[in-house]
Motif scaffolding. Structure first.
Motif, PDB file in Angstrom:
ATOM      1  N   PRO A   1       0.811  -1.225   0.000  1.00 43.06           N
ATOM      2  CA  PRO A   1       0.000   0.000   0.000  1.00 43.06           C
ATOM      3  C   PRO A   1       0.844   1.274   0.000  1.00 43.06           C
ATOM      4  O   PRO A   1       2.028   1.227   0.343  1.00 43.06           O
ATOM      5  N   PRO A   2       0.235   2.413  -0.381  1.00 44.50           N
ATOM      6  CA  PRO A   2       0.972   3.676  -0.492  1.00 44.50           C
ATOM      7  C   PRO A   2       1.826   3.962   0.750  1.00 44.50           C
ATOM      8  O   PRO A   2       1.319   3.911   1.877  1.00 44.50           O
ATOM      9  N   HIS A   3       3.109   4.225   0.501  1.00 44.72           N
ATOM     10  CA  HIS A   3       4.072   4.436   1.588  1.00 44.72           C
ATOM     11  C   HIS A   3       5.220   5.294   1.086  1.00 44.72           C
ATOM     12  O   HIS A   3       5.341   5.537  -0.122  1.00 44.72           O
ATOM     13  N   THR A   4       6.076   5.744   2.008  1.00 45.40           N
ATOM     14  CA  THR A   4       7.273   6.501   1.627  1.00 45.40           C
ATOM     15  C   THR A   4       8.489   5.931   2.332  1.00 45.40           C
ATOM     16  O   THR A   4       8.356   5.307   3.388  1.00 45.40           O
ATOM     17  N   HIS A   5       9.668   6.165   1.733  1.00 42.10           N
ATOM     18  CA  HIS A   5      10.929   5.867   2.389  1.00 42.10           C
ATOM     19  C   HIS A   5      11.626   7.202   2.628  1.00 42.10           C
ATOM     20  O   HIS A   5      12.098   7.826   1.672  1.00 42.10           O
ATOM     21  N   PRO A   6      11.675   7.659   3.884  1.00 38.54           N
ATOM     22  CA  PRO A   6      12.228   8.995   4.136  1.00 38.54           C
ATOM     23  C   PRO A   6      13.697   9.137   3.765  1.00 38.54           C
ATOM     24  O   PRO A   6      14.158  10.246   3.523  1.00 38.54           O
ATOM     25  N   ARG A   7      14.435   8.024   3.696  1.00 40.01           N
ATOM     26  CA  ARG A   7      15.879   8.149   3.492  1.00 40.01           C
ATOM     27  C   ARG A   7      16.403   7.594   2.171  1.00 40.01           C
ATOM     28  O   ARG A   7      17.609   7.543   1.973  1.00 40.01           O
ATOM     29  N   ALA A   8      15.519   7.171   1.239  1.00 43.47           N
ATOM     30  CA  ALA A   8      16.074   6.558   0.032  1.00 43.47           C
ATOM     31  C   ALA A   8      15.184   6.643  -1.199  1.00 43.47           C
ATOM     32  O   ALA A   8      13.963   6.620  -1.112  1.00 43.47           O
ATOM     33  N   THR A   9      15.863   6.712  -2.342  1.00 45.59           N
ATOM     34  CA  THR A   9      15.235   6.432  -3.633  1.00 45.59           C
ATOM     35  C   THR A   9      15.210   4.924  -3.793  1.00 45.59           C
ATOM     36  O   THR A   9      16.063   4.217  -3.256  1.00 45.59           O
ATOM     37  N   GLU A  10      14.209   4.401  -4.514  1.00 49.39           N
ATOM     38  CA  GLU A  10      14.061   2.953  -4.681  1.00 49.39           C
ATOM     39  C   GLU A  10      13.970   2.623  -6.167  1.00 49.39           C
ATOM     40  O   GLU A  10      13.343   3.355  -6.928  1.00 49.39           O
ATOM     41  N   ILE A  11      14.602   1.509  -6.569  1.00 49.56           N
ATOM     42  CA  ILE A  11      14.415   0.956  -7.922  1.00 49.56           C
ATOM     43  C   ILE A  11      13.896  -0.454  -7.754  1.00 49.56           C
ATOM     44  O   ILE A  11      14.535  -1.256  -7.061  1.00 49.56           O
ATOM     45  N   VAL A  12      12.744  -0.777  -8.361  1.00 44.33           N
ATOM     46  CA  VAL A  12      12.278  -2.171  -8.310  1.00 44.33           C
ATOM     47  C   VAL A  12      12.586  -2.869  -9.629  1.00 44.33           C
ATOM     48  O   VAL A  12      12.528  -2.260 -10.702  1.00 44.33           O
ATOM     49  N   PHE A  13      12.934  -4.148  -9.518  1.00 41.15           N
ATOM     50  CA  PHE A  13      13.190  -5.024 -10.665  1.00 41.15           C
ATOM     51  C   PHE A  13      12.220  -6.197 -10.535  1.00 41.15           C
ATOM     52  O   PHE A  13      12.210  -6.883  -9.502  1.00 41.15           O
ATOM     53  N   VAL A  14      11.384  -6.422 -11.549  1.00 38.88           N
ATOM     54  CA  VAL A  14      10.357  -7.463 -11.446  1.00 38.88           C
ATOM     55  C   VAL A  14      10.963  -8.850 -11.681  1.00 38.88           C
ATOM     56  O   VAL A  14      11.506  -9.123 -12.755  1.00 38.88           O
ATOM     57  N   LEU A  15      10.879  -9.700 -10.657  1.00 46.47           N
ATOM     58  CA  LEU A  15      11.371 -11.088 -10.756  1.00 46.47           C
ATOM     59  C   LEU A  15      10.347 -11.968 -11.456  1.00 46.47           C
ATOM     60  O   LEU A  15      10.688 -12.812 -12.279  1.00 46.47           O
ATOM     61  N   GLU A  16       9.083 -11.790 -11.065  1.00 55.40           N
ATOM     62  CA  GLU A  16       7.983 -12.616 -11.568  1.00 55.40           C
ATOM     63  C   GLU A  16       6.727 -11.787 -11.630  1.00 55.40           C
ATOM     64  O   GLU A  16       6.496 -10.938 -10.761  1.00 55.40           O
ATOM     65  N   GLY A  17       5.886 -12.048 -12.631  1.00 51.97           N
ATOM     66  CA  GLY A  17       4.553 -11.462 -12.667  1.00 51.97           C
ATOM     67  C   GLY A  17       4.498 -10.071 -13.261  1.00 51.97           C
ATOM     68  O   GLY A  17       5.411  -9.625 -13.961  1.00 51.97           O
ATOM     69  N   GLN A  18       3.399  -9.401 -12.948  1.00 52.02           N
ATOM     70  CA  GLN A  18       3.101  -8.080 -13.504  1.00 52.02           C
ATOM     71  C   GLN A  18       2.537  -7.213 -12.386  1.00 52.02           C
ATOM     72  O   GLN A  18       1.735  -7.701 -11.583  1.00 52.02           O
ATOM     73  N   LEU A  19       2.943  -5.938 -12.345  1.00 48.43           N
ATOM     74  CA  LEU A  19       2.484  -5.049 -11.277  1.00 48.43           C
ATOM     75  C   LEU A  19       2.065  -3.693 -11.836  1.00 48.43           C
ATOM     76  O   LEU A  19       2.682  -3.205 -12.791  1.00 48.43           O
ATOM     77  N   ASP A  20       1.028  -3.129 -11.233  1.00 49.98           N
ATOM     78  CA  ASP A  20       0.700  -1.729 -11.496  1.00 49.98           C
ATOM     79  C   ASP A  20       1.405  -0.928 -10.409  1.00 49.98           C
ATOM     80  O   ASP A  20       1.161  -1.162  -9.218  1.00 49.98           O
ATOM     81  N   VAL A  21       2.298  -0.012 -10.819  1.00 48.11           N
ATOM     82  CA  VAL A  21       3.083   0.735  -9.844  1.00 48.11           C
ATOM     83  C   VAL A  21       2.936   2.222 -10.102  1.00 48.11           C
ATOM     84  O   VAL A  21       2.569   2.628 -11.216  1.00 48.11           O
ATOM     85  N   GLY A  22       3.240   3.023  -9.096  1.00 54.47           N
ATOM     86  CA  GLY A  22       3.186   4.457  -9.303  1.00 54.47           C
ATOM     87  C   GLY A  22       3.653   5.239  -8.103  1.00 54.47           C
ATOM     88  O   GLY A  22       3.776   4.690  -7.011  1.00 54.47           O
ATOM     89  N   PHE A  23       3.968   6.513  -8.365  1.00 54.00           N
ATOM     90  CA  PHE A  23       4.258   7.442  -7.262  1.00 54.00           C
ATOM     91  C   PHE A  23       3.552   8.751  -7.534  1.00 54.00           C
ATOM     92  O   PHE A  23       3.094   9.003  -8.658  1.00 54.00           O
ATOM     93  N   ILE A  24       3.435   9.568  -6.480  1.00 48.20           N
ATOM     94  CA  ILE A  24       2.738  10.850  -6.577  1.00 48.20           C
ATOM     95  C   ILE A  24       3.728  11.949  -6.232  1.00 48.20           C
ATOM     96  O   ILE A  24       4.409  11.865  -5.204  1.00 48.20           O
ATOM     97  N   THR A  25       3.837  12.950  -7.105  1.00 50.03           N
ATOM     98  CA  THR A  25       4.792  14.042  -6.873  1.00 50.03           C
ATOM     99  C   THR A  25       4.224  15.016  -5.838  1.00 50.03           C
ATOM    100  O   THR A  25       3.048  14.940  -5.481  1.00 50.03           O
ATOM    101  N   THR A  26       5.065  15.957  -5.392  1.00 56.38           N
ATOM    102  CA  THR A  26       4.590  16.961  -4.433  1.00 56.38           C
ATOM    103  C   THR A  26       3.621  17.929  -5.104  1.00 56.38           C
ATOM    104  O   THR A  26       2.928  18.676  -4.433  1.00 56.38           O
ATOM    105  N   ALA A  27       3.542  17.909  -6.449  1.00 49.62           N
ATOM    106  CA  ALA A  27       2.524  18.699  -7.157  1.00 49.62           C
ATOM    107  C   ALA A  27       1.228  17.901  -7.285  1.00 49.62           C
ATOM    108  O   ALA A  27       0.297  18.322  -7.960  1.00 49.62           O
ATOM    109  N   ASN A  28       1.202  16.722  -6.625  1.00 55.70           N
ATOM    110  CA  ASN A  28       0.025  15.845  -6.610  1.00 55.70           C
ATOM    111  C   ASN A  28      -0.279  15.230  -7.983  1.00 55.70           C
ATOM    112  O   ASN A  28      -1.437  15.034  -8.336  1.00 55.70           O
TER     113      ASN A  28
END
Ligand code: NAG
Ligand code: NAG
Length: 223
Positions: A111-138
């Protein structure tokens, strides 16, 4: 009388450099030595962990098999994050990187969350995902990603991954912090200890007390 000796252009330059310095957001600090394996048993409090005695350091401090197997996803959200960070791999102390593995059941969400100390890169091992982020401009920046593909979540921005397929999915996540930290929006607001007052949540979400209590009951850890 105040003597305005500083000419305006100088002042502007000074102000600009001060602002530039202030907005240079760095990630974990650079290390000043080869390694500093975390010694969690030390009572000394520093930014990170103190270093273990060099004679006691060996390969096991830099090793983990924690991400080798899928995590159990039979929970409320249908996903599980397994972190290989400095708490699990003490050799990561002061190195500014870590990994996680995330497993998703069919229909599972991280569920929607933040990491206060890091940028994250995900690499898909298996399956399919709908992903997204929201900017400070919403603005929502989102995409469907498949096995072998990557997606980036900039530091501090609220983001999520959802498995809309009817088979499990999994990713490996890389972070530019030894301990990125996580604040999961719903859990942070509805399952904090002590609890946020209902009136804060009713006013924030423009809903009634009953609805707040219903969400709290669902999200509080099961006794
Ligand atoms: C590393 O040292 C620990 C004790 O500090 C020991 O239990 C472990 O077996 C050692 N591991 C290796 C890979 O040498
Ligand atoms: C999840 O599944 C495991 C093994 O199948 C079981 O031991 C565990 O109790 C389950 N957890 C929940 C929250 O249902």
């Amino acid at each position: 009388m105040v003597n305005h000796t500083m000419k305006l252009p100088n002042f502007v330059l000074l102000l600009t450099s001060a602002l530039l310095l202030a907005t240079t957001v760095s990630s974990d600090p650079d290390l000043l030595q080869d390694l500093c394996v975390a010694d969690p048993s030390s009572g000394v409090k520093v930014n990170g962990f103190t270093c273990k005695e060099a004679s006691k350091v060996n390969a096991s401090d830099f090793f983990s098999s924690i991400l080798a197997k899928p995590g159990a996803t039979n929970n409320t959200f249908g996903s599980l994050v397994t972190g290989a960070n400095v708490e699990k791999v003490p050799g990561l102390n002061t190195l500014g990187v870590s990994l996680s593995r995330i497993d998703y059941a069919p229909d599972g969400i991280n569920p929607p969350h933040t990491h206060p100390r890091a940028t994250e890169i995900v690499f898909v091992l298996e399956g399919q995902l709908d992903v997204g982020f929201i900017t400070t401009a919403n603005v929502l920046i989102s995409k469907t990603i498949n096995k072998g593909e990557i997606f980036v979540f900039p530091k501090g921005l609220v983001h999520f991954q959802k498995n809309n397929a009817n088979v499990p999915a999994a990713v490996i996540s890389a972070f530019n912090s030894q301990l990125p930290g996580t604040q999961s929006i719903a859990t942070t607001l509805f399952a904090a200890t002590p609890s946020l007052p209902d009136h804060v949540l009713t006013k924030t979400f423009q809903i009634g007390t009953k609805e707040v209590q219903k969400i709290k009951t669902r999200l509080l850890p099961k006794k």
